[in-house]
Write an enzyme that holds these catalytic residues in place. Sequence first.
Site, PDB file in Angstrom:
ATOM      1  N   HIS A 166      88.265  51.994 -32.202  1.00 39.84           N
ATOM      2  CA  HIS A 166      88.572  53.415 -32.366  1.00 39.84           C
ATOM      3  C   HIS A 166      87.402  54.208 -32.558  1.00 39.84           C
ATOM      4  CE1 HIS A 166      92.572  51.716 -33.141  1.00 39.84           C
ATOM      5  NE2 HIS A 166      91.633  50.978 -34.250  1.00 39.84           N
ATOM      6  N   SER A 296      66.551  68.376 -19.321  1.00 42.55           N
ATOM      7  CA  SER A 296      67.260  69.475 -19.504  1.00 42.55           C
ATOM      8  C   SER A 296      66.242  70.716 -19.149  1.00 42.55           C
ATOM      9  CB  SER A 296      67.712  69.826 -21.040  1.00 42.55           C
ATOM     10  OG  SER A 296      68.021  71.227 -21.189  1.00 42.55           O
ATOM     11  N   ARG A 336     106.551  55.223  12.746  1.00 42.61           N
ATOM     12  CA  ARG A 336     105.326  55.839  12.432  1.00 42.61           C
ATOM     13  C   ARG A 336     105.514  57.391  12.245  1.00 42.61           C
ATOM     14  NH1 ARG A 336     100.102  56.787  15.236  1.00 42.61           N
ATOM     15  NH2 ARG A 336      99.450  57.240  13.226  1.00 42.61           N
TER      16      ARG A 336
END
EC number: 4.3.2.2
Length: 491
Positions: A166, A296, A336
Amino acid sequence: TCSNKADAGQGAAEDPLSRYRSPLVSRYASAEMAFNFSERKKFGTWRRLWLYLALAEKSLGLPITDEQIKEMEANLDNIDFKMAAEEEKKLRHDVMAHVHTFAHCCPKAAAIIHLGATSCYVGDNTDLIVLRDGFNLLLPKLARVISRLADFAEAHADLPTLGFTHYQPAQLTTVGKRCCLWIQDLCMDLQNLERTRDDLRFRGVKGTTGTQASFLQLFEGDHSKVEELDRLVTAKAGFKRSYMVTGQTYSRKVDIGVLSVLASLGASVHKICTDIRLLANLKEIEEPFEKEQIGSSAMPYKRNPMRSERCCSLARHLMTLVLDPLQTASVQWFERTLDDSANRRVCLAEAFLTADIILSTLQNISEGLVVYPKVIDRRIRQELPFMATENIIMAMVKAGGNRQDCHEKIRVLSQQAAAVVKQEGGDNDFIARVRADPYFSPIHNHLDSLLDPSSFTGRAPQQVAKFLKEEVRPALIPYQGKMGGKIELTL
């Protein structure tokens, strides 16, 4: 700037950078996979299929000459794409455009090219060849990723790390054991891809609605020759079997199976790379980061996990593509309809191209994973004291203490330590409190051994060794000699 729309269109035609190009090809996928879905591969395969058909028909007695065969063989790759485009614009039919183009350079063979066949003879059979070849390109790449991760797992089989359930701290595992969770999923994908490739059959020589009526007419009602024609062409194309029944096309459920296993691979990669992204945030494990790489434009200190993010981004696209063949197969009326064609041109190619770059990127990641043991150990030390409480209770009982009294002592001390961590932002001082409490003096000399992280990892190291030896390495045997060297990403 362009003065009008005509100028704009002309400029775009002259300048490739003025026209949209799929980033799957222009930016990401390998040259081999891009070629597999190229027009040159497609139309070159069409011509080979026409040659296979002519050879088989000749061997079964139809009046086809050696001269016609040699003419076809000499022009398999001599494709006038400009002429084919002009023919298709005029005829509005891609197969007949290429029949005419092939016939133009094979005038002696013109009369027997595509003899008895329907468009899906070249279209569908080529698709099946391309799908098979696509799997053959992906499988060694997937095996390489598994091999690299297996080496990583083996190297870190004994390194304790905090487990999470978790995304909350749980019992310890090891870095190598966690990696084996990734490897196991990829081994399932390897088996799925191999099985799906091996299950592919050829459409074969089935005629316009799958009844082989045109070929039965060519061979004057001789059913055995029609069956042998199907077998011969199937073998020439490198397939062991053809589908026994088809409509005009092979069943589009085949495409569902193909894209399902690729989507499943995408799910595996997404999970792996999400784990790596989370570990990068924890500063425990990072993907490779180039010396001059910028994380960045605004924050120079950042080391963003851009490779893992790319894998997750593309994996999401790969997982959604399976919806296309699911819907296409469901609306194929009777023998088809043609509403499959445009959709399949996009989704089949994109699935393989996407899987291709995902595996290349994941290989690059797995070859350069960086582990920070001291950060891992520090996080363990923050959580391990609480996990060791049961061990401390057992040790006190062995030293003559009362379990209930010990439990209450530990409950109080652990809550005090938790308050320091949560309310004051301090380090976990539970063990320091135990050391300072005379009640626990019988085990003070044993606390270090009770807190040894390796004693909390269970059989993780043994599981890694057994798993790699008995399941992973044997699965990679067919790909020995295809592992190659390290891969570098250009973008």
